[in-house]
Design an enzyme around this catalytic site. Structure first.
Site, PDB file in Angstrom:
ATOM      1  N   LYS A  96     -93.804 -48.243  23.968  1.00 33.48           N
ATOM      2  CA  LYS A  96     -94.785 -49.183  23.431  1.00 33.48           C
ATOM      3  C   LYS A  96     -94.118 -50.377  22.739  1.00 33.48           C
ATOM      4  CE  LYS A  96     -98.601 -47.304  24.624  1.00 33.48           C
ATOM      5  NZ  LYS A  96     -99.394 -48.053  25.615  1.00 33.48           N
TER       6      LYS A  96
ATOM      7  N   GLY B 201     -68.834 -34.645  -7.179  1.00 32.30           N
ATOM      8  CA  GLY B 201     -70.163 -34.450  -7.751  1.00 32.30           C
ATOM      9  C   GLY B 201     -70.189 -34.704  -9.244  1.00 32.30           C
TER      10      GLY B 201
ATOM     11  N   CYS C 213     -62.028 -35.066  -6.092  1.00 29.74           N
ATOM     12  CA  CYS C 213     -62.569 -35.476  -7.373  1.00 29.74           C
ATOM     13  C   CYS C 213     -63.098 -34.255  -8.159  1.00 29.74           C
ATOM     14  CB  CYS C 213     -63.602 -36.573  -7.195  1.00 29.74           C
ATOM     15  SG  CYS C 213     -63.676 -37.636  -8.644  1.00 29.74           S
TER      16      CYS C 213
ATOM     17  N   HIS D  10     -60.794 -40.649  -4.283  1.00 34.94           N
ATOM     18  CA  HIS D  10     -61.669 -40.426  -3.120  1.00 34.94           C
ATOM     19  C   HIS D  10     -60.995 -40.923  -1.838  1.00 34.94           C
ATOM     20  CE1 HIS D  10     -65.410 -39.166  -5.132  1.00 34.94           C
ATOM     21  NE2 HIS D  10     -64.897 -39.851  -6.146  1.00 34.94           N
TER      22      HIS D  10
ATOM     23  N   GLU E  68     -61.605 -40.268   1.128  1.00 37.64           N
ATOM     24  CA  GLU E  68     -62.557 -40.496   2.228  1.00 37.64           C
ATOM     25  C   GLU E  68     -62.986 -41.955   2.324  1.00 37.64           C
ATOM     26  OE1 GLU E  68     -63.208 -39.077  -0.643  1.00 37.64           O
ATOM     27  OE2 GLU E  68     -65.286 -39.317  -1.288  1.00 37.64           O
TER      28      GLU E  68
HETATM   29  N1  GLN Z   1     -68.045 -35.806 -12.516  1.00 39.06           N
HETATM   30  C1  GLN Z   1     -66.615 -35.925 -12.402  1.00 39.06           C
HETATM   31  C2  GLN Z   1     -66.083 -37.088 -13.221  1.00 39.06           C
HETATM   32  O1  GLN Z   1     -66.817 -37.991 -13.553  1.00 39.06           O
HETATM   33  C3  GLN Z   1     -66.201 -36.069 -10.951  1.00 39.06           C
HETATM   34  C4  GLN Z   1     -66.726 -37.302 -10.313  1.00 39.06           C
HETATM   35  C5  GLN Z   1     -66.644 -37.284  -8.806  1.00 39.06           C
HETATM   36  O2  GLN Z   1     -66.527 -36.238  -8.173  1.00 39.06           O
HETATM   37  N2  GLN Z   1     -66.749 -38.438  -8.204  1.00 39.06           N
HETATM   38  O3  GLN Z   1     -64.913 -37.106 -13.532  1.00 39.06           O
END
Ligand code: GLN
Length: 549
Positions: free
Chosen positions: A188, A355, A382, A508, A510
């Protein structure tokens, strides 16, 4: 002077504007043009750093420490270039600049309005990268969907810029959806017609229409779209669903998207796109020789976009290892001592994800312990690295109360603690340790074998750090700090000497993996997982075992 391509979206969100923009950029780059991409987001947050990953997916951090939209990750992974704060602008940032100027008295008593003050600031920012002289083409992706109230000022800014720039210096690409109605057995075009009409009512006429579709567009359908949307038939581009996002540049090349853009912009003299390396990567990705299963231990696993860069890094690392990486999502909140061996059964490697906050951390610690004790390849990023340090402190050093002061401010053994300069910080936005920092690697370590060098630089996004008061104890017991910040001595990498592959990084990695430069830790982690899987098969197969004896 640079030329400008604007990418807008219609009908629905999540059509993959970022991937289309990145694919077009890739094709132009592969022809030898200097290209960058920027994203303008209509929401009022100043940056996505404060957004919940459940709501907006991962926050991508650039070299210069900007917290940006995850589409910038796609731009970097496709183009193998660095982006920066200038590549991601939100309504919030635009308003913040305009309001600050108003408070300084810069508008000399004028009434400050959306048009012209907000639109002028959008236009100024749209042209910032183009004016550096570093690029031939700047692609601007406008977030949101045409017709949204909040995207109106951006569309108006595009309209004005098109009017101001020479005709061949700007092109508008509009991405829409051509839905397939099962009952009618038909594709469509009406939603596309409506969204183009809406864009036209706002004063912008698309030059090219890219149609997301599950089924092939027939020539008649293309003609219909062209006629009713008032573009040439060659400017109707089919974007069929692809098995991987990395296939999209090749599909767009087949459809001639780059060609039509160059024609509209009157750019001549560039060769056909040179995509041999890209296609080599695609071949390896599509025809893997083996398979490994990696457990991703996190708390945002319901939303895949929350770990976007990690998942893409595994795709790059898998391709170079010629093996398919199957990601097994394991929710950290539900891992306990009693069920851990069952939850992690069959895995060839364990990645404990980044996290924030206390939810799910005990499960992460249990998972790390399992990997450490069973020789399962382990990679902590991290928060994942911080959990590995806590697990080691509790279960090897016997510091039962060990914790991070993020989760337990009263802990007697703060093996992970807040940096001095972070203790004063109260505001949440843009105040973490962000962006690229150098790291010195210990010679002879696993980290050195992985990177093949002793000085690296990686990106950060965190507040808490390894507490160096405990370092001697850790190192004496076999967990060494194999990477440190040369200026501050902050621990960046920890690893276990007596383990096949156990590494945790405070940064990080990644965020820097691209198709052309897969991130080395991911590459070696997948390799270690492969070795683990092979050994597992040997042990499980009694025939093979007796042959070996
Ligand atoms: N919460 C943790 C800190 O602030 C790890 C942060 C994260 O994994 N990006 O150090």
């Amino acid at each position: 002077m640079a030329k400008y391509i604007f990418v807008t979206g219609g009908v629905t969100s999540s059509l993959g504007k970022g991937i289309i923009a990145a694919s077009l950029a890739k094709l132009l780059q592969a022809r030898g043009l200097r290209v960058t991409i920027q994203k303008f987001d209509p929401y009022i947050n100043v940056d996505p750093g404060t957004l919940n990953p459940y709501e907006h997916g991962e926050c991508f951090v650039t070299e210069d420490g900007a917290e940006t939209d995850l589409d910038l990750g796609h731009y970097e992974r496709f183009l193998n270039i660095f982006t920066s704060q200038a590549n991601n602008v939100t309504t919030g940032r635009i308003y913040q600049t305009v309001i600050n100027k108003e408070r300084e008295g810069a508008y000399l008593g004028k009434t400050v309005q959306v048009v012209p003050h907000i639109t002028d600031e959008i236009k100024r920012r749209m042209q910032l990268l183009g004016q550096t002289g570093e690029y031939d083409i700047v692609i601007t992706e406008i977030g949101g969907t045409v017709g949204d109230i909040e995207s109106l000022p951006f569309v108006e800014a595009v309209r004005q810029l098109q009017w101001e720039l020479p005709e061949e210096d700007s092109v508008v690409v509009h991405l829409t959806l051509i839905p397939y109605l099962k009952a009618a057995k038909e594709l469509k075009t009406k939603p596309t017609q409506h969204s183009v009409r809406m864009l036209s009512q706002e004063g912008v006429h698309p030059d090219i229409i890219v149609c997301r579709t599950e089924k092939t567009l027939s020539p008649e359908l293309r003609r219909k779209i062209a006629l009713f949307c008032n573009v040439k038939q060659e400017a109707v581009i089919e974007a069929a669903d692809a098995p991987t996002i990395y296939e999209v540049p090749v599909l767009m090349m087949r459809e001639g998207l780059d060609k039509i853009v160059l024609k509209k912009m009157n750019i001549t003299g560039y060769k056909e796109p040179e995509l041999s390396k890209w296609k080599e990567f695609l071949d390896k990705l599509k025809y893997p020789k083996g398979k490994v299963a990696i457990g991703l231990i996190g708390k945002y696993i319901e939303l895949q976009d929350a770990y976007k860069s990690i998942l893409e890094s595994f795709i790059h690392a898998g391709a170079i290892n010629e093996c398919q990486v199957q990601i097994v999502n394991v929710h950290s909140e539900f891992i306990t001592d009693d069920n851990v061996s069952e939850k992690l059964a069959g895995l060839d490697g364990l990645l404990v994800a980044p996290g924030f906050g206390h939810r799910g951390v005990e499960g992460k610690i249990v998972a790390v312990k399992f990997a450490r004790e069973n020789g399962l390849p382990f990679f902590g990023i991290c928060l994942g690295m911080q959990m590995a340090a806590i697990e080691f402190a509790r279960n090897v050093l016997g510091l039962k109360d060990a914790h991070s002061t993020e989760m337990n401010p009263e802990t007697k053994e703060p093996v992970i603690d807040l940096m001095e300069e972070q203790k004063k910080v109260t505001a949440k936005g843009g105040t973490m340790r962000l962006g690229s920092y150098p790291c010195e690697i210990k010679a002879g370590s696993l980290a050195e074998r992985i990177y093949g060098t002793t000085t690296i630089s990686e990106r950060h996004r965190h507040r808490w750090e390894f507490n160096n008061k405990y370092l001697e104890q850790f190192e004496n017991a076999g967990m060494i700090a194999s990477g440190k910040n040369p200026g501050t001595g902050l621990v960046e990498i920890i690893e276990l000497s007596r383990h096949p592959f156990f590494i945790g990084v405070q940064y990080h990695p990644e965020l820097k993996s691209t198709v052309e430069n897969p991130q080395p830790i991911f590459v070696h982690f997948v390799k270690a997982a492969k070795a683990y899987a092979e050994k597992k098969i040997e042990v499980k197969n009694p025939l093979l075992q007796s042959e070996m004896i």
